[in-house]
Every structure is written in structure tokens, then in C-alpha cells.
Design a protein around this motif. Sequence first.
Motif, PDB file in Angstrom:
ATOM      1  N   ILE A 176     -18.382 -15.835  25.821  1.00  0.00           N
ATOM      2  CA  ILE A 176     -18.796 -16.783  24.778  1.00  0.00           C
ATOM      3  C   ILE A 176     -17.639 -17.016  23.821  1.00  0.00           C
ATOM      4  O   ILE A 176     -17.103 -16.071  23.234  1.00  0.00           O
ATOM      5  N   GLY A 179     -19.319 -21.633  22.946  1.00  0.00           N
ATOM      6  CA  GLY A 179     -20.642 -21.676  23.546  1.00  0.00           C
ATOM      7  C   GLY A 179     -20.858 -22.730  24.615  1.00  0.00           C
ATOM      8  O   GLY A 179     -21.928 -22.777  25.233  1.00  0.00           O
ATOM      9  N   GLY A 200     -24.363 -12.843  27.432  1.00  0.00           N
ATOM     10  CA  GLY A 200     -23.137 -13.379  26.857  1.00  0.00           C
ATOM     11  C   GLY A 200     -22.253 -12.263  26.346  1.00  0.00           C
ATOM     12  O   GLY A 200     -22.745 -11.269  25.816  1.00  0.00           O
ATOM     13  N   GLU A 202     -18.780 -11.388  23.979  1.00  0.00           N
ATOM     14  CA  GLU A 202     -17.790 -11.815  22.990  1.00  0.00           C
ATOM     15  C   GLU A 202     -16.784 -10.709  22.740  1.00  0.00           C
ATOM     16  O   GLU A 202     -17.052  -9.527  22.973  1.00  0.00           O
ATOM     17  N   ALA A 209     -21.304 -15.482  17.808  1.00  0.00           N
ATOM     18  CA  ALA A 209     -22.600 -15.670  18.470  1.00  0.00           C
ATOM     19  C   ALA A 209     -23.542 -14.519  18.152  1.00  0.00           C
ATOM     20  O   ALA A 209     -24.730 -14.725  17.867  1.00  0.00           O
ATOM     21  N   LEU A 210     -23.026 -13.288  18.226  1.00  0.00           N
ATOM     22  CA  LEU A 210     -23.863 -12.121  17.942  1.00  0.00           C
ATOM     23  C   LEU A 210     -24.370 -12.151  16.496  1.00  0.00           C
ATOM     24  O   LEU A 210     -25.562 -11.921  16.236  1.00  0.00           O
ATOM     25  N   ARG A 213     -26.986 -14.871  16.053  1.00  0.00           N
ATOM     26  CA  ARG A 213     -28.296 -14.466  16.603  1.00  0.00           C
ATOM     27  C   ARG A 213     -29.006 -13.515  15.652  1.00  0.00           C
ATOM     28  O   ARG A 213     -30.221 -13.640  15.419  1.00  0.00           O
ATOM     29  N   ILE A 244     -28.142 -21.395  23.433  1.00  0.00           N
ATOM     30  CA  ILE A 244     -27.895 -19.957  23.550  1.00  0.00           C
ATOM     31  C   ILE A 244     -29.103 -19.171  23.064  1.00  0.00           C
ATOM     32  O   ILE A 244     -29.540 -18.204  23.701  1.00  0.00           O
ATOM     33  N   VAL A 248     -30.160 -17.481  26.518  1.00  0.00           N
ATOM     34  CA  VAL A 248     -29.329 -16.287  26.724  1.00  0.00           C
ATOM     35  C   VAL A 248     -30.121 -15.047  26.326  1.00  0.00           C
ATOM     36  O   VAL A 248     -30.592 -14.933  25.192  1.00  0.00           O
ATOM     37  N   ASP A 250     -29.204 -11.745  26.211  1.00  0.00           N
ATOM     38  CA  ASP A 250     -28.564 -10.713  25.398  1.00  0.00           C
ATOM     39  C   ASP A 250     -27.132 -11.135  25.105  1.00  0.00           C
ATOM     40  O   ASP A 250     -26.511 -11.868  25.887  1.00  0.00           O
ATOM     41  N   ILE A 251     -26.607 -10.671  23.979  1.00  0.00           N
ATOM     42  CA  ILE A 251     -25.213 -10.901  23.602  1.00  0.00           C
ATOM     43  C   ILE A 251     -24.595  -9.555  23.253  1.00  0.00           C
ATOM     44  O   ILE A 251     -25.155  -8.795  22.464  1.00  0.00           O
ATOM     45  N   THR A 253     -20.644  -7.276  22.665  1.00  0.00           N
ATOM     46  CA  THR A 253     -19.228  -7.418  22.324  1.00  0.00           C
ATOM     47  C   THR A 253     -18.419  -6.311  22.979  1.00  0.00           C
ATOM     48  O   THR A 253     -18.942  -5.237  23.288  1.00  0.00           O
TER      49      THR A 253
END
Length: 402
Positions: A176, A179, A200, A202, A209-210, A213, A244, A248, A250-251, A253
Motif C-alpha cells: 500500500i 492505495g 495490505g 505498508e 493507511a493503518l 483505518r 480499502i 481490505v 487487514d493492514i 506494517t
Amino acid sequence: MLKLSAIRDAAVILNGRIRRTELIHSHYFSERLGHPLYFKCENLQRTGSFKVRGALNFLAHHPPESLQSGVITASAGNHAQGVALAARQMNIPALVVMPENTPLAKILATRDYGAEVTLHGAAFDDAAERARELEREKGMVYVPAFDHPLIMAGQGTVGLEILEDLPDADTLLVPIGGGGLIAGVATAAKGINPRIRIVGVEAAGAPCALLSRRKGSLVTLTAARSLADGIVVKRLGEETFPIIEKLVDDIVTVEEEEIAQAIVSLMEKGKLVVEGAGAVSLAALLYGRGTSPLGRTVCLLSGGNIDVQTIARVVERGMVAEGRFLKVKVELLDAPGSLAKLASMLAGEGANIFHVSHDRRSAGLHLGRAEVHLELETRGPEHIREILDLLKKGGYGATVVR
């Protein structure tokens, strides 16, 4: 909201104009991780990245007369090359604004595809602001990097290809940045198989993004920096964020060292060269960031545009993190044979001296003493501990250099 039909239309437009990249099953990583793992190799795409898909789809939807003054965009490198190639195919001029810290390899590659390049600002957002100014001044068409339905639809063709080649895929891990890629891929994949999981990934240094969210609305970062420069943005797109949020699952890192080690692992075990952004999906799996159960899993390797200097730094960094490379500083008697004695002792321990420098003139040294900097190839963390213990027992004041 982006529709699966728009992605299917984009696939028709792109047919024969891009490479249908391979979906490769990795025996090594499947055994290591305990579940089937596949790589979608957009690092092998024309221009070395998925970005050409969105750029071609976007320009194909514009009447020729609207493009006579040319196109302009902002990019950290991959989108720049995609736009440059798309513009060359359509025989129109292209101007690209890139951040000042963009790797030289990406600047030169963009120029090689026929685009004019100008550098501005410290990050993508600065370059984008300048590109918008030039758009108005020159009357050119601006090609968004990610936040446009036509761009997302073009990127979504990656998802179509994955599901065509592996219809029973259970999990997709997708990088990500702004996006556009994950929005398109998630729309395609969920449209075909609503039960598939989309994760996703990052860089921890640019987690917009995290954080968005967690807050439930778009977050703008004050700073963003990572080895994965292709996904470093301060803010998700206005149009990508709702997709997203909806599609999506889950995100996660990944840290810089994890990205570096994933790049090294892909080169060494997968025989694949990827950039930082392309390696984050595998990094998430190797270091337990992905959600379980994963089942048949696809890591999207989004790009391979990494310059030689960065590869050299990353390989060294990855080897250090894995305990396969040690930098150490020691003091010894400044007398004939002292360095030879040290080297012989290290050789007996199985440490290969990669580089050595000897300094007897440092102001901090006592008369009759010398300082030696050693770079050693080692066999892992346990071997490093054995070497340091040996140096301590030998009376050397050893200091590990980070």
C-alpha cells in the motif's frame, strides 16, 4: 465505487501492450512458511513495475485532441516510467516531476522512456503540488499516481491475472502506498471470489493507511520515509480509502530491517530482484506480520526498480541483521606481527576478513597502540558471539560497529 466491469474493460485495452507477468510458485518459501506461496512478479513488468497498467488505461480513455499539449505527472519513480512509456506509445510529450531524493536509476530510466524530468521537493506530495502548478501553466493533462478510477482499474488487472492463474487463492498480500494498486486488486479479487482475504502491507515509516483505518478517516502524516520509496506517501487517496476500508481485511506494517532482509532473501532464494516496495509483502510473512490462516498465498512483488548502490547497501544491511556480517573495532599493540596474529586467530575461528583498515595516528590512542577496523563475513549470530568471546579472551578491546 470502482466496479469489476471497469477492470475487465481495462484488461481488454492493455492486452498486448503490457506483459502478463508470471505467477511463480516458490518451493523454498512454501516449505519455510508452511503453506503454499506464490509470487506475482510485477517486478518483471515493462518499466519494472505495475504502474504502466494504470497509466495506459488512463490515457486510452482520453480523446487524442485533449492530449496534444502532452501529459504531466508526479512520481517517486515507478509511475513516472509508466507514464513515460504510455506517452511514448501514444506519441505525446510527457513531463514528470520527481522528489529530489529519487534514486538516480529511476530518473535515468524515466528519461530513457522519452519523458522530460524535473526535480522538486523532499517527498511525493511536494512533487505533486508542483506538477499541479505546471499542469495549469502549460495546459497539460495530469495523470494521477493512484487516486482515479481509471488508474485503479488498470492496476486491478493484476488481480484479474492472479485469480485466472490461481482461482483457489486464499490470501493476497499487496503493498500500500497511495492505495491505487490495492484498491484495484481488491476490487478484482473480491469481485471474483468474495471469500479471498486481502492483506495490505505498508512500511512502518509511512503508515498512512493503518492510521487512517484506526481513526476511521484519512490521516495526513507529517513525515514519511522508507527504503520502500515506491510506497512512501503522506496521505491515501480520497477515492482509494473507501475501497480499502470496504474490501481490505487487514493492514500490517514492516520495519526497515525486515524490508532489507526480504530483498536479500528474494535475491538469494527466489532469484528475483525487487525494490523495497516490492519486498514488503514477503517481509510481512517472514516476520509474522500477516494474519492467519493464510492458505494458498500470493505475495504481489510490485516493482523491481532498485539501483545498484541501494542493492549494495541493502545486501550489507540484510547480512548484518542475519548475523552473516560483522563490523568490529579492536585495539592492538603497534608492533610487527600484531595484525598478522589477529588475522590468524580470526581465521582459526572461521571468520573471513572482507575488509581491514589499520590506524595508528588517531588522537585517542595511546602511544604504541593501533586501532583496527574489521569487516568479517560470518555464519550467523552464534558465530558472531564466538568471535567476540575469542577477541575478549585474547585481550582485545573489541567494539561492535553498527
